[in-house]
Design an enzyme around this catalytic site. Sequence first.
Site, short mmCIF file in Angstrom:
data_model
loop_
_atom_site.label_atom_id
_atom_site.label_comp_id
_atom_site.label_asym_id
_atom_site.label_seq_id
_atom_site.Cartn_x
_atom_site.Cartn_y
_atom_site.Cartn_z
N SER A 141 0.87 -1.18 0.00
CA SER A 141 0.00 0.00 0.00
C SER A 141 0.91 1.23 0.00
O SER A 141 2.10 1.12 0.34
CB SER A 141 -0.85 0.00 1.28
OG SER A 141 -1.49 1.24 1.48
N TYR A 154 -1.94 -1.32 10.49
CA TYR A 154 -1.93 -1.42 9.02
C TYR A 154 -0.62 -0.87 8.47
O TYR A 154 0.04 -1.49 7.63
CB TYR A 154 -3.13 -0.64 8.48
CG TYR A 154 -3.40 -0.82 7.00
CD1 TYR A 154 -4.17 -1.88 6.53
CD2 TYR A 154 -2.92 0.10 6.06
CE1 TYR A 154 -4.44 -2.03 5.17
CE2 TYR A 154 -3.18 -0.05 4.71
CZ TYR A 154 -3.94 -1.12 4.27
OH TYR A 154 -4.21 -1.25 2.92
#
Length: 259
Positions: A141, A154
């Site tokens: 990401s 995350y």
Amino acid sequence: MLKGKRALVTGSTSGIGLGIAHALARQGCDLVLNGFGDAGAIETLRSDMARTYGVGVHFGPADLARVSDIETLAAQCQTLGGVDILVNNAGIQHTSPVESFPPERWDAVIALNLSAAFHTTRLLLPGMKARNWGRIVNIASTHGLVASVEKAAYVAAKHGIIGLTKVVALETAQTGITCNAICPGWVLTPLVQKQIDARVAARGISPEQAKDELVGEKQPSREFVTPDQLGALAAFLCSDAANQVRGAAWTMDGGWTAQ
Ligand code: NAD
């Protein structure tokens, strides 16, 4: 281009993983799908893809937060003859300030978004080495490169998977196996829809305004990246043209990390 190869795409019942599965099948690649969802809908997806692309499509119902399930999935893949392409895509999100981040959500995010990729890699790499050909594509990401508030687990997991990508790329550098990460910006999938819904609920704004704000805050293009675009990038990384792309963290983020 990928005829005769088999890919395991984790978390491919939805969103980005599904887009990547379509892109690989379009190149003639056989598939092992994985992810959660309604059993009937998954069977329809499996048989539709097999018919549309004329490839073999299996489903591996593993919960990748559990190491024993990953071991069972890897054994299932070996029974099929192994996998040549591993796409570590399954992931979840949880948002909370770090001091109130629930420890069990931290563990769940790290288990799926980071540790699962370690386990699939350690179990499936030997088969790739035996054939001296393989592709490992880790879906990281922009949050593998930069941070945002309230995403401690995350961001930690995504930074971690880029580190894992580099190590595996170095350990396979003199083989026909490559390992790379893709770093998407915002993609409108169920994972992001939850964050849009949370903005609507918290601020009483319209879904359209919440979507515009979310993308506009980070992504200069003000447009979502699509699963199809990410599928095309994954297919490129699996091609011969990408033989010397090794250990990359390749952004597709509308300019997010150029700022
Ligand atoms: P999604 O929620 O649409 O899909 C997630 C997939 O993972 C689903 O198939 C789901 O069933 C599966 N899954 C969830 N928990 C699982 C488990 N324990 N075991 C097996 N499968 C499980 O999400 P998405 O947006 O397509 O995200 C896919 C990946 O892309 C994730 O790693 C995510 O972090 C990453 N990503 C997403 C975005 C975005 O904006 N959507 C941006 C950057 C990176």
